[in-house]
Write a protein that holds these residues in place. Structure first.
Motif, short mmCIF file in Angstrom:
data_model
loop_
_atom_site.label_atom_id
_atom_site.label_comp_id
_atom_site.label_asym_id
_atom_site.label_seq_id
_atom_site.Cartn_x
_atom_site.Cartn_y
_atom_site.Cartn_z
N GLU A 238 41.26 12.19 9.99
CA GLU A 238 40.06 12.68 9.32
C GLU A 238 39.81 11.79 8.11
O GLU A 238 40.74 11.32 7.45
CB GLU A 238 40.24 14.12 8.87
N LYS A 239 38.53 11.54 7.83
CA LYS A 239 38.16 10.76 6.64
C LYS A 239 37.32 11.64 5.72
O LYS A 239 36.49 12.41 6.18
CB LYS A 239 37.38 9.52 7.04
N TYR A 240 37.54 11.49 4.41
CA TYR A 240 36.77 12.26 3.44
C TYR A 240 36.76 11.49 2.12
O TYR A 240 37.57 10.58 1.90
CB TYR A 240 37.37 13.66 3.25
N ASN A 241 35.86 11.86 1.26
CA ASN A 241 35.78 11.25 -0.07
C ASN A 241 36.44 12.19 -1.09
O ASN A 241 35.92 13.28 -1.34
CB ASN A 241 34.32 11.01 -0.46
N PRO A 242 37.58 11.80 -1.65
CA PRO A 242 38.28 12.68 -2.61
C PRO A 242 37.41 13.07 -3.80
O PRO A 242 37.57 14.16 -4.36
CB PRO A 242 39.47 11.83 -3.06
N LEU A 243 36.47 12.18 -4.19
CA LEU A 243 35.63 12.48 -5.35
C LEU A 243 34.70 13.67 -5.07
O LEU A 243 34.19 14.28 -6.02
CB LEU A 243 34.82 11.26 -5.76
N ASP A 244 34.50 14.00 -3.79
CA ASP A 244 33.72 15.20 -3.48
C ASP A 244 34.39 16.45 -4.04
O ASP A 244 33.72 17.42 -4.39
CB ASP A 244 33.55 15.35 -1.96
N TYR A 245 35.73 16.42 -4.11
CA TYR A 245 36.47 17.56 -4.62
C TYR A 245 36.75 17.44 -6.12
O TYR A 245 37.54 18.20 -6.67
CB TYR A 245 37.77 17.74 -3.84
N TYR A 246 36.09 16.47 -6.73
CA TYR A 246 36.02 16.43 -8.20
C TYR A 246 34.65 16.95 -8.64
O TYR A 246 34.53 17.70 -9.60
CB TYR A 246 36.22 15.01 -8.72
N LYS A 247 33.62 16.56 -7.89
CA LYS A 247 32.28 17.04 -8.20
C LYS A 247 32.14 18.52 -7.87
O LYS A 247 31.42 19.26 -8.55
CB LYS A 247 31.24 16.24 -7.39
N ASN A 248 32.83 18.96 -6.81
CA ASN A 248 32.75 20.35 -6.36
C ASN A 248 34.16 20.92 -6.25
O ASN A 248 35.09 20.22 -5.83
CB ASN A 248 32.06 20.43 -5.00
N PRO A 249 34.34 22.19 -6.60
CA PRO A 249 35.68 22.78 -6.54
C PRO A 249 36.15 22.98 -5.11
O PRO A 249 35.35 22.99 -4.16
CB PRO A 249 35.51 24.11 -7.27
#
Length: 355
Positions: free
Chosen positions: A38-49
């Motif tokens: 799976e690929k994801y952007n870790p910064l998405d979980y900085y912008k959103n909880p």
């Protein structure tokens, strides 16, 4: 897809991290199991909880949380004595860094295998290795610019002590930063004091005639700055266009480096994660107000109960020391008999007085 769209996807992919569907612990290692990536952007979980489901997956519903948790605060909140919790985090976000290069395997094995509580608070050499620039050996593994799976996922895993070391490092950074903010280093843990005692010798401000707090304040700055610069040295900003709108992204070669990006943004915006004030909670969270010192209402209630119990214990001990019997103490104080019995057994062991 034309060449420009290819490049746009490449830029966005540089801000992504890849993870296996599942990991497991084998001896001293955390290793990936077979399954899809799976690929994801870790910064998405900085912008959103994180979602409630993600938090419960990591911490196994041990505590109901009504304060937002993010990827970097969840990493800092991990209990280094709880390997299942660490594995749960890895199953959620993937391995935090690429294993050391093959030339380091013997040294890594000697350092981490069959050893517990390995941590080098003074030396950031291992952090340098874990956030080093990712390179592909040739011609054994072909380079794929869109995916970095080539070497990351063809691995025997990483030592769980390597992950614990980085959890501890971030915990001590946050502890030192909080002490500096309060200008009070008196309550630092033993290891945090060891870090400052070592780093003070390498700070230009260090002078024998300066107060210890001033020296420790300067040493804290140097330790944090050097550590962050080490962790972020291979991080590069990127810009790409999403639906015609410019977006900032980051290139990083380790999830651990992405976590340091988040912590650095917090520090520069004076939103440094704080440790929950409840003594039995290790959660780090981002305050919504200056007076918010608990990560959840549950911890606030638990802290109130804990303080009341500590007060009763102190009062019970005073009465016991002046010769009051357990029955008399129970009559004077609203305390559970089993709890008083446990306290008295402890005091007897310390003082030799029999119940």
């Amino acid at each position: 897809m034309n060449i420009f769209e290819d490049k746009e996807d490449l830029f966005k992919a540089s801000s992504n991290w890849s993870k296996h569907y599942q990991y497991e612990i084998e001896g001293e290692l955390i290793v990936p199991k077979e399954g899809p990536l799976e690929k994801y952007n870790p910064l998405d979980y900085y912008k959103n909880p994180l979602t409630i489901e993600m938090v419960e997956k990591i911490f196994e519903k041990k505590k109901k949380r009504n304060t937002d948790m993010f990827i970097h605060t969840s990493f800092a909140s991990l209990d280094v004595t709880n390997e299942q919790e660490i594995l749960n985090w890895v199953n959620t976000f993937g391995l935090p860094f690429v294993p050391f290069l093959k030339t380091d395997d013997r040294e890594r094995k000697q350092t981490y295998e069959s050893k517990k509580n390995v941590f080098f608070p003074h030396d950031i050499k291992n952090l340098y290795r874990k956030t080093q620039e990712f390179t592909f050996p040739r011609p054994v593994i072909p380079r794929n610019l869109l995916l970095k799976e080539g070497i990351i996922w063809e691995t025997g895993g990483i030592y769980i002590e390597e992950i614990k070391e980085e959890i501890r490092r971030i915990k001590y950074i946050l502890e030192l930063k909080e002490a500096k903010g309060k200008n009070d280093f008196s309550s630092l843990s033993k290891t945090a004091l060891e870090i400052l005692s070592y780093w003070q010798l390498y700070t230009p401000e260090y002078q024998q005639n300066l107060s210890q707090d001033l020296v420790f304040s300067a040493a804290t700055d140097h330790y944090i700055v050097d550590t962050f610069n080490m962790a972020l040295r291979n991080v590069r900003p990127l810009i790409f266009f999403e639906n015609g709108e410019g977006e900032w992204g980051w290139h990083f070669d380790a999830l651990l480096a992405a976590i340091y990006i988040m912590l650095s943004i917090d520090m520069t915006e004076s939103k440094i994660p704080q440790k929950c004030n409840y003594v039995n909670c290790n959660t780090y969270f981002k305050r919504t107000t200056e007076t918010n010192v608990y990560c959840s209402t549950q911890c606030q209630d638990n802290a109130k109960t804990y303080r009341a119990r500590e007060k009763k214990q102190r009062e019970s001990k005073k009465l016991w020391k002046i010769g009051k019997t357990p029955e008399e103490i129970l009559a004077l104080l609203n305390v559970e008999p089993y709890r008083l019995r446990g306290w008295i057994n402890k005091w007897e062991a310390e003082n030799g007085r029999k119940y």
